[in-house]
Design a protein around this motif. Structure first.
Motif, mmCIF file in Angstrom:
data_model
loop_
_atom_site.group_PDB
_atom_site.id
_atom_site.type_symbol
_atom_site.label_atom_id
_atom_site.label_comp_id
_atom_site.label_asym_id
_atom_site.label_seq_id
_atom_site.Cartn_x
_atom_site.Cartn_y
_atom_site.Cartn_z
ATOM 1 N N ASN A 37 0.848 -1.192 0.000
ATOM 2 C CA ASN A 37 0.000 0.000 0.000
ATOM 3 C C ASN A 37 0.885 1.243 0.000
ATOM 4 O O ASN A 37 2.100 1.145 -0.131
ATOM 5 N N TRP A 41 -3.032 5.652 1.729
ATOM 6 C CA TRP A 41 -3.892 4.553 2.194
ATOM 7 C C TRP A 41 -3.708 4.363 3.704
ATOM 8 O O TRP A 41 -4.683 4.207 4.433
ATOM 9 N N ASN A 42 -2.480 4.380 4.176
ATOM 10 C CA ASN A 42 -2.235 4.207 5.612
ATOM 11 C C ASN A 42 -2.902 5.309 6.427
ATOM 12 O O ASN A 42 -3.487 5.044 7.478
ATOM 13 N N HIS A 45 -6.641 4.784 6.319
ATOM 14 C CA HIS A 45 -6.950 3.596 7.115
ATOM 15 C C HIS A 45 -7.076 3.937 8.602
ATOM 16 O O HIS A 45 -7.952 3.417 9.295
ATOM 17 N N TYR A 72 -10.755 2.261 2.636
ATOM 18 C CA TYR A 72 -9.631 2.250 3.569
ATOM 19 C C TYR A 72 -9.749 1.264 4.732
ATOM 20 O O TYR A 72 -8.840 1.184 5.549
ATOM 21 N N LYS A 77 -6.818 -2.542 -0.141
ATOM 22 C CA LYS A 77 -5.543 -2.007 -0.613
ATOM 23 C C LYS A 77 -5.876 -0.946 -1.651
ATOM 24 O O LYS A 77 -7.003 -0.907 -2.159
ATOM 25 N N GLU A 140 -2.472 3.054 15.522
ATOM 26 C CA GLU A 140 -1.969 4.242 14.823
ATOM 27 C C GLU A 140 -0.442 4.247 14.823
ATOM 28 O O GLU A 140 0.184 4.603 13.823
ATOM 29 N N HIS A 143 0.912 1.836 12.150
ATOM 30 C CA HIS A 143 0.814 2.367 10.782
ATOM 31 C C HIS A 143 1.704 3.587 10.574
ATOM 32 O O HIS A 143 2.200 3.805 9.462
ATOM 33 N N TYR A 144 1.944 4.362 11.618
ATOM 34 C CA TYR A 144 2.893 5.464 11.477
ATOM 35 C C TYR A 144 4.292 4.893 11.228
ATOM 36 O O TYR A 144 5.030 5.398 10.385
ATOM 37 N N TYR A 146 4.950 2.084 9.770
ATOM 38 C CA TYR A 146 4.917 1.607 8.380
ATOM 39 C C TYR A 146 5.106 2.781 7.427
ATOM 40 O O TYR A 146 5.833 2.678 6.436
ATOM 41 N N ALA A 147 4.482 3.909 7.743
ATOM 42 C CA ALA A 147 4.609 5.103 6.900
ATOM 43 C C ALA A 147 6.050 5.621 6.904
ATOM 44 O O ALA A 147 6.544 6.100 5.870
#
Length: 155
Positions: A37, A41-42, A45, A72, A77, A140, A143-144, A146-147
């Motif tokens: 992704n 998207w993150n 999401h 999302y 995806k 959160e 995913h942060y 991951y970002a």
């Protein structure tokens, strides 16, 4: 305790927003090799998940459209690129929805009393709104992180 949890949530969202502001719309939509992704998207999401965890599991109406949920939510995806209007909407919702929740919770906490138990993919079961608030911050943060990895892949 709620104010601490929401303060952490706002900080994570502000950090994520600062990260997004480093990139063009094209970069926000780009999926680097090895990833499933993209940055936007993150971010979307997180907004959708917070609404699902806090409002849907409590049997309340969410403040977001079904279209956003379907784009999302967990298990999706990026199928289409987000346009600038959508990115701007997500950025606005990121903080507006925290404020709405804080107001709803402080003025009418009983609206969150009816809660559908939910076993997360993190192997943690949410049993009430307080569990959802705490878990949402963990979600959160994941995913942060991951970002941040996506940012490295984009630079």
């Amino acid at each position: 305790m709620l104010s601490q949890s929401l303060s952490l949530l706002k900080t994570t969202r502000q950090n994520f927003l600062s990260l997004l502001n480093e990139f063009s719309l094209e970069q926000l939509n780009y999926i680097p090799k090895g990833f499933s992704n993209n940055l936007i998207w993150n971010f979307g999401h997180l907004i959708v998940t917070q609404q699902l965890l806090f409002y849907k599991l409590s049997g309340n109406k969410m403040y977001i459209s079904d279209e956003l949920v379907n784009k999302y939510r967990k298990g999706t995806k990026p199928e289409t690129d987000a346009n600038q209007d959508e990115v701007d909407e997500l950025k606005k919702l990121a903080f507006d929805l925290i404020d709405k929740f804080e107001k709803d919770y402080s003025e009418n906490k009983t609206m969150f009393d009816s809660f559908t138990e939910y076993p997360t993919s993190y192997n943690y079961t949410l049993r009430n709104i307080e569990d959802a608030i705490h878990f949402n911050n963990t979600h959160e943060g994941v995913h942060y992180g991951y970002a941040l990895a996506l940012r490295k892949a984009l630079k």
